[in-house]
Design an enzyme around this catalytic site. Structure first.
Site, mmCIF file in Angstrom:
data_model
loop_
_atom_site.group_PDB
_atom_site.id
_atom_site.type_symbol
_atom_site.label_atom_id
_atom_site.label_comp_id
_atom_site.label_asym_id
_atom_site.label_seq_id
_atom_site.Cartn_x
_atom_site.Cartn_y
_atom_site.Cartn_z
ATOM 1 N N ALA A 66 0.874 -1.175 0.000
ATOM 2 C CA ALA A 66 0.000 0.000 0.000
ATOM 3 C C ALA A 66 0.910 1.223 0.000
ATOM 4 O O ALA A 66 2.050 1.154 0.463
ATOM 5 C CB ALA A 66 -0.873 -0.011 1.243
ATOM 6 N N GLY A 112 0.388 -4.903 0.844
ATOM 7 C CA GLY A 112 -0.789 -4.954 -0.026
ATOM 8 C C GLY A 112 -0.523 -5.663 -1.349
ATOM 9 O O GLY A 112 -1.449 -6.187 -1.968
ATOM 10 N N GLU A 115 -0.856 -9.220 -0.534
ATOM 11 C CA GLU A 115 -2.285 -9.416 -0.243
ATOM 12 C C GLU A 115 -3.107 -9.473 -1.532
ATOM 13 O O GLU A 115 -4.040 -10.255 -1.646
ATOM 14 C CB GLU A 115 -2.787 -8.302 0.688
ATOM 15 C CG GLU A 115 -2.226 -8.461 2.100
ATOM 16 C CD GLU A 115 -2.572 -7.305 3.027
ATOM 17 O OE1 GLU A 115 -2.163 -6.169 2.707
ATOM 18 O OE2 GLU A 115 -3.230 -7.521 4.043
ATOM 19 N N GLU A 135 4.328 -5.250 7.443
ATOM 20 C CA GLU A 135 3.581 -4.205 8.152
ATOM 21 C C GLU A 135 4.015 -4.001 9.600
ATOM 22 O O GLU A 135 4.007 -2.875 10.097
ATOM 23 C CB GLU A 135 2.070 -4.498 8.100
ATOM 24 C CG GLU A 135 1.425 -4.207 6.757
ATOM 25 C CD GLU A 135 1.514 -5.371 5.784
ATOM 26 O OE1 GLU A 135 2.273 -6.334 6.027
ATOM 27 O OE2 GLU A 135 0.803 -5.317 4.759
HETATM 28 N N1 COA Z 1 4.594 3.096 -0.594
HETATM 29 C C1 COA Z 1 5.003 4.262 -1.143
HETATM 30 N N2 COA Z 1 6.122 4.374 -1.863
HETATM 31 C C2 COA Z 1 6.874 3.274 -2.026
HETATM 32 C C3 COA Z 1 6.516 2.034 -1.482
HETATM 33 C C4 COA Z 1 5.321 1.969 -0.733
HETATM 34 N N3 COA Z 1 4.872 0.827 -0.189
HETATM 35 N N4 COA Z 1 7.470 1.127 -1.799
HETATM 36 C C5 COA Z 1 8.376 1.786 -2.534
HETATM 37 N N5 COA Z 1 8.024 3.064 -2.675
HETATM 38 C C6 COA Z 1 8.736 4.120 -3.400
HETATM 39 C C7 COA Z 1 9.934 4.662 -2.622
HETATM 40 O O1 COA Z 1 9.530 5.610 -1.668
HETATM 41 C C8 COA Z 1 10.764 5.236 -3.744
HETATM 42 O O2 COA Z 1 10.215 6.477 -4.112
HETATM 43 P P1 COA Z 1 11.165 7.769 -4.346
HETATM 44 O O3 COA Z 1 12.091 7.338 -5.457
HETATM 45 O O4 COA Z 1 10.216 8.839 -4.739
HETATM 46 O O5 COA Z 1 11.869 7.994 -3.054
HETATM 47 C C9 COA Z 1 10.528 4.274 -4.877
HETATM 48 O O6 COA Z 1 9.318 3.609 -4.590
HETATM 49 C C10 COA Z 1 11.620 3.237 -5.043
HETATM 50 O O7 COA Z 1 11.759 2.536 -3.812
HETATM 51 P P2 COA Z 1 13.170 2.382 -3.053
HETATM 52 O O8 COA Z 1 12.870 2.158 -1.603
HETATM 53 O O9 COA Z 1 14.089 3.507 -3.394
HETATM 54 O O10 COA Z 1 13.721 1.044 -3.722
HETATM 55 P P3 COA Z 1 14.755 0.006 -3.085
HETATM 56 O O11 COA Z 1 15.159 -0.888 -4.187
HETATM 57 O O12 COA Z 1 15.807 0.693 -2.321
HETATM 58 O O13 COA Z 1 13.885 -0.855 -2.021
HETATM 59 C C11 COA Z 1 11.930 -2.045 -1.261
HETATM 60 C C12 COA Z 1 12.818 -1.665 -2.460
HETATM 61 C C13 COA Z 1 10.714 -2.773 -1.810
HETATM 62 C C14 COA Z 1 12.700 -2.967 -0.328
HETATM 63 C C15 COA Z 1 11.508 -0.761 -0.511
HETATM 64 O O14 COA Z 1 10.970 0.169 -1.444
HETATM 65 C C16 COA Z 1 10.471 -0.957 0.573
HETATM 66 O O15 COA Z 1 10.791 -1.475 1.643
HETATM 67 N N6 COA Z 1 9.195 -0.549 0.312
HETATM 68 C C17 COA Z 1 8.154 -0.573 1.284
HETATM 69 C C18 COA Z 1 7.654 -1.982 1.499
HETATM 70 C C19 COA Z 1 6.572 -2.021 2.555
HETATM 71 O O16 COA Z 1 6.808 -1.802 3.716
HETATM 72 N N7 COA Z 1 5.352 -2.335 2.105
HETATM 73 C C20 COA Z 1 4.241 -2.496 2.981
HETATM 74 C C21 COA Z 1 3.432 -1.261 3.053
HETATM 75 S S1 COA Z 1 2.070 -1.486 4.150
#
Ligand code: COA
Length: 260
Positions: A66, A112, A115, A135
């Protein structure tokens, strides 16, 4: 409806819905959830669509969760509303569609994202896919059905560990746990999934719709799945598909199902 966050490609009875916010790793914001609801509803209503595949754009992510930026400042009421609306519009909606939905998990499927993949009727993953429900690392729990569907798919103990550790599993681990049905090389993911869709399309769409409902009934409180099965089994005998399927067998030819 004009879509800004998703793409739809239709080919020979298979509709591929691609979540297309690659710069945000296809994170599910409110607008994307609404567009997905509309698209799944439209594809389900279109009788020429026999199977829906849902995937993410790019090679890195299916859906990274999400959209955290949208809910970071939510209140208790807004949090509950977010989960309720999302479950209604997308996650329960997809699970209960009559048209088969396959998730082609092409990279990160987190929160999400996992999910959504779990709400699909089954999952195929690329070998680079990573899945998890992170989460609790954000101070919240899965709210789009993840606590329920993960336990249903891989068992309570494994689900507890994945949710408590907020860790990710590889595609191979997911395969071993029964979370995904197949793991294939990333470049082959869509073709492989379309191959399964084609095999599904050879069968009666009416019978398949009954099967989806009855299998899901096992997880509905107060509904006896065995009784649902008896009723749906009987109903099949009144369909044109049943006439065609049995007649074709007896005539030693391939059935051509009218889908009625
Ligand atoms: N919501 C909003 N933005 C998200 C996102 C999310 N769930 N997951 C990734 N993004 C965005 C990042 O903020 C980043 O945006 P920016 O370039 O404007 O800063 C972009 O997507 C790229 O992500 P980034 O974190 O730079 O990539 P990465 O390769 O370093 O890491 C992940 C990849 C998937 C490990 C990391 O993005 C992450 O942990 N995301 C969140 C996962 C999460 O907790 N999901 C559950 C949400 S309830």
């Amino acid at each position: 409806m004009n879509y800004e966050n998703i793409l739809i490609e239709k080919d020979n009875g298979i509709s591929v819905i691609t979540i297309n916010r690659p710069t945000k790793l296809n994170a599910l914001n409110k607008a994307t959830i609404e567009e997905l609801h509309h698209a799944f509803k439209a594809e389900d209503a279109d009788k020429t669509t026999k199977v829906i595949i849902v995937t993410g754009s790019g090679e890195k992510a299916f859906v990274a969760g999400a959209d955290i930026s949208e809910f970071a400042s939510f209140s208790v009421e807004q949090g509950a509303e977010l989960a309720a609306k999302g479950q209604e519009l997308l996650f329960d909606f997809v699970q209960n569609l009559s048209t088969p939905v396959i998730a082609a998990v092409n990279g990160f499927a987190l929160g999400g994202g996992l999910e959504l993949a779990m709400a699909a009727h089954f999952r195929v993953a690329s070998d680079n896919a990573k899945m998890g429900l992170p989460e609790t690392s954000l101070g919240v729990i899965p709210g789009y059905g993840g606590t329920q569907r993960l336990a249903q798919l891989i068992g309570r103990g494994r689900a507890m560990e994945m949710i408590m550790t907020a860790g990710m599993v590889t595609a191979e681990d997911a395969y071993r746990a029964g979370l995904v049905n197949h793991v294939v090389a990333q470049p082959d993911l869509l073709e492989f999934t379309k191959g399964i869709a084609t095999r599904i399309m050879n069968n009666s769409s009416v019978a398949i719709a009954h099967a989806i409902k009855v299998i899901n009934d096992n997880y509905v409180d107060g509904v006896n799945g065995y009784q649902s099965e008896i009723k749906a089994f009987g109903d099949c005998f009144g369909t044109a598909d049943f006439k065609e399927g049995t007649t074709a067998f007896l005539e030693k030819r391939k059935a051509v199902f009218p889908g009625e």
